[in-house]
Design an enzyme around this catalytic site. Structure first.
Site, PDB file in Angstrom:
ATOM      1  N   CYS A   9     -18.767   4.271 -30.953  1.00 42.77           N
ATOM      2  CA  CYS A   9     -18.984   4.936 -29.655  1.00 42.77           C
ATOM      3  C   CYS A   9     -18.338   6.317 -29.668  1.00 42.77           C
ATOM      4  CB  CYS A   9     -18.409   4.117 -28.513  1.00 42.77           C
ATOM      5  SG  CYS A   9     -19.419   2.695 -28.047  1.00 42.77           S
ATOM      6  N   ASP A  32     -21.899   6.847 -44.030  1.00 39.52           N
ATOM      7  CA  ASP A  32     -20.793   5.896 -44.091  1.00 39.52           C
ATOM      8  C   ASP A  32     -19.585   6.577 -44.741  1.00 39.52           C
ATOM      9  OD1 ASP A  32     -20.663   2.476 -44.149  1.00 39.52           O
ATOM     10  OD2 ASP A  32     -19.092   3.613 -45.183  1.00 39.52           O
ATOM     11  N   HIS A  48     -23.637   0.449 -26.596  1.00 36.71           N
ATOM     12  CA  HIS A  48     -22.655  -0.401 -27.280  1.00 36.71           C
ATOM     13  C   HIS A  48     -23.072  -1.869 -27.169  1.00 36.71           C
ATOM     14  CE1 HIS A  48     -18.769  -1.652 -28.913  1.00 36.71           C
ATOM     15  NE2 HIS A  48     -18.921  -2.685 -28.102  1.00 36.71           N
ATOM     16  N   GLY A  95     -19.629 -10.411 -42.864  1.00 29.13           N
ATOM     17  CA  GLY A  95     -19.021  -9.197 -43.413  1.00 29.13           C
ATOM     18  C   GLY A  95     -18.933  -8.044 -42.430  1.00 29.13           C
ATOM     19  N   THR A  97     -17.305  -5.613 -39.953  1.00 27.35           N
ATOM     20  CA  THR A  97     -15.933  -5.165 -39.672  1.00 27.35           C
ATOM     21  C   THR A  97     -15.851  -4.239 -38.467  1.00 27.35           C
ATOM     22  OG1 THR A  97     -16.145  -3.310 -41.211  1.00 27.35           O
ATOM     23  CG2 THR A  97     -15.229  -5.361 -42.097  1.00 27.35           C
ATOM     24  N   HIS A 102     -24.673  -2.233 -36.325  1.00 28.66           N
ATOM     25  CA  HIS A 102     -25.100  -1.132 -37.197  1.00 28.66           C
ATOM     26  C   HIS A 102     -25.899  -1.693 -38.355  1.00 28.66           C
ATOM     27  CE1 HIS A 102     -21.070  -2.536 -38.264  1.00 28.66           C
ATOM     28  NE2 HIS A 102     -21.420  -2.350 -39.535  1.00 28.66           N
ATOM     29  N   HIS A 104     -27.042  -0.735 -42.311  1.00 30.01           N
ATOM     30  CA  HIS A 104     -26.740   0.109 -43.462  1.00 30.01           C
ATOM     31  C   HIS A 104     -28.056   0.452 -44.156  1.00 30.01           C
ATOM     32  CE1 HIS A 104     -22.349  -1.171 -43.728  1.00 30.01           C
ATOM     33  NE2 HIS A 104     -22.854  -2.173 -43.029  1.00 30.01           N
TER      34      HIS A 104
HETATM   35  P1  DGP Z   1     -19.633  -3.524 -41.753  1.00 29.56           P
HETATM   36  O1  DGP Z   1     -18.710  -4.050 -42.811  1.00 29.56           O
HETATM   37  O2  DGP Z   1     -21.069  -3.993 -41.913  1.00 29.56           O
HETATM   38  O3  DGP Z   1     -19.080  -3.741 -40.364  1.00 29.56           O
HETATM   39  O4  DGP Z   1     -19.672  -1.956 -42.005  1.00 29.56           O
HETATM   40  C1  DGP Z   1     -18.844  -1.043 -41.382  1.00 29.56           C
HETATM   41  C2  DGP Z   1     -19.013   0.244 -42.111  1.00 29.56           C
HETATM   42  O5  DGP Z   1     -18.501   1.280 -41.303  1.00 29.56           O
HETATM   43  C3  DGP Z   1     -18.268   0.337 -43.454  1.00 29.56           C
HETATM   44  O6  DGP Z   1     -19.219   0.497 -44.499  1.00 29.56           O
HETATM   45  C4  DGP Z   1     -17.395   1.563 -43.333  1.00 29.56           C
HETATM   46  C5  DGP Z   1     -17.944   2.269 -42.126  1.00 29.56           C
HETATM   47  N1  DGP Z   1     -16.950   2.956 -41.322  1.00 29.56           N
HETATM   48  C6  DGP Z   1     -15.821   2.400 -40.798  1.00 29.56           C
HETATM   49  N2  DGP Z   1     -15.148   3.324 -40.093  1.00 29.56           N
HETATM   50  C7  DGP Z   1     -15.874   4.472 -40.154  1.00 29.56           C
HETATM   51  C8  DGP Z   1     -15.693   5.768 -39.609  1.00 29.56           C
HETATM   52  O7  DGP Z   1     -14.725   6.076 -38.907  1.00 29.56           O
HETATM   53  N3  DGP Z   1     -16.656   6.691 -39.908  1.00 29.56           N
HETATM   54  C9  DGP Z   1     -17.754   6.388 -40.659  1.00 29.56           C
HETATM   55  N4  DGP Z   1     -18.626   7.374 -40.893  1.00 29.56           N
HETATM   56  N5  DGP Z   1     -17.957   5.161 -41.186  1.00 29.56           N
HETATM   57  C10 DGP Z   1     -17.032   4.229 -40.930  1.00 29.56           C
END
Ligand code: DGP
Length: 116
Positions: A9, A32, A48, A95, A97, A102, A104
């Site tokens: 957000c 990412d 959100h 997985g 986090t 989102h 990928h």
């Molecule tokens: P998941 O494990 O599917 O919840 O992926 C979360 C992804 O978010 C992980 O690949 C890293 C990315 N990520 C975490 N924090 C940040 C951030 O502050 N900025 C960006 N651009 N990506 C982030």
């Protein structure tokens, strides 16, 4: 409604830095921070919603919107001819986090199966 304690957000609202590649009123895509492939883009709804299991009713249209943007970005990034992967991690054993749903978009190398 944006959540103050949600990093995605904060990125969407421009309060945290990210390399944004696409943005409209419903979908935002940014690189990412910890790329797992030469191309690793995150696509999120502006709204959100914590995870895929939390979508209801017409919110599922956002899943199609996100995939439409993902395919457009895959083409722009030169991935369309060789292939790419779109992944959603749902919940802790999936997985996930970051609790703002989102997807990928990964590509630019040979991806393996099954995932870990
Ligand atoms: P998941 O494990 O599917 O919840 O992926 C979360 C992804 O978010 C992980 O690949 C890293 C990315 N990520 C975490 N924090 C940040 C951030 O502050 N900025 C960006 N651009 N990506 C982030």
């Amino acid at each position: 409604m944006a959540q103050d304690d949600c990093i995605f957000c904060r990125i969407i609202q421009g309060e945290m830095e990210a390399e944004i590649l696409y943005q409209d009123e419903k979908v935002v895509a940014f690189k990412d921070v910890n790329p797992q492939a030469p191309v690793h883009i995150l696509l999120v709804p502006v709204k959100h919603i914590p995870s895929l299991k939390d979508f209801t009713g017409s919110e599922f249209e956002l899943v199609a919107d996100i995939h439409e943007v993902a395919v457009k970005l895959a083409e722009e990034q030169g991935l369309a001819s060789e292939g790419f992967r779109i992944v959603n991690n749902c919940g802790s054993k999936g997985g996930q986090t970051v609790n703002h749903v989102h997807f990928h978009l990964l590509g630019g190398r040979q991806l393996k199966w099954p995932p870990g």
